[in-house]
Scaffold this motif. Sequence first.
Motif, short mmCIF file in Angstrom:
data_model
loop_
_atom_site.label_atom_id
_atom_site.label_comp_id
_atom_site.label_asym_id
_atom_site.label_seq_id
_atom_site.Cartn_x
_atom_site.Cartn_y
_atom_site.Cartn_z
N TYR A 35 38.06 15.99 12.71
CA TYR A 35 39.03 16.87 12.08
C TYR A 35 39.73 16.12 10.97
O TYR A 35 40.10 14.97 11.14
N TYR A 37 43.05 16.33 8.17
CA TYR A 37 44.31 17.03 7.97
C TYR A 37 45.20 16.20 7.05
O TYR A 37 45.18 14.97 7.11
N TRP A 39 49.12 15.44 6.06
CA TRP A 39 50.50 15.57 6.51
C TRP A 39 51.34 14.48 5.84
O TRP A 39 50.96 13.31 5.84
N SER A 86 42.11 18.50 17.12
CA SER A 86 42.75 19.36 16.14
C SER A 86 44.11 18.78 15.76
O SER A 86 44.67 17.98 16.51
N THR A 88 47.96 19.85 13.42
CA THR A 88 48.76 20.77 12.61
C THR A 88 50.15 20.18 12.40
O THR A 88 50.55 19.24 13.08
N ARG A 137 47.34 25.78 15.82
CA ARG A 137 47.71 26.45 14.57
C ARG A 137 49.15 26.91 14.63
O ARG A 137 49.71 27.12 15.70
#
Length: 189
Positions: A35, A37, A39, A86, A88, A137
């Motif tokens: 994954y 991402y 941030w 995952s 988020t 999510r």
Amino acid sequence: GAQLWRTPYDNSNVANWTQIVDFAIVDTAIKIVTYLYVWNDTIYFGTAGSGGGKGQLWQSIDGINFTQNMGVGNGFGDLGNYAITSMTDFENKLYVTTRHQTNGGEVWRTSDGNSWQQITNDAFGVGGVLDELHNIRVSFGNVWITGLSSITGSTGCPVWRSNDGFNFIQSNANGFGDANNKGNAPLAI
């Protein structure tokens, strides 16, 4: 081993790709980049692999030079965490989910990228029959997490939600009323 590649975006038919990380050199037990991402202006990617604790988190501020996040280390210090599944951002915190076949999927969060707080270590009480917290999510002011299991006797595909990022409640009946509905790759948007 897994590899990470990048290319500058252009509209041409053939992109100029450059290899950034090659786990055949870094750690041959890392088999998958799971994954990606972004941030707080930092690119993160999770890993999965054979052997214990290969659920690692890697980060870069320039997209070229990646280092392992030592706050996560090898599976948050638990060799059963063999995948980061995952990520988020919720209320200025980075959330990470894992796959843990023995105890059940875990959720962790950080506000600084270094110190991590565990939210659950047993898939919100379901335990080892729900080995992966698969997807996380943010929507409608809540953070949502789906579960995935490849284990016989699973509880089906549960969905949890939280409006504070710490206290989660289950939002559906297990498997939406069908215990055989484990979900191949469940997600919430």
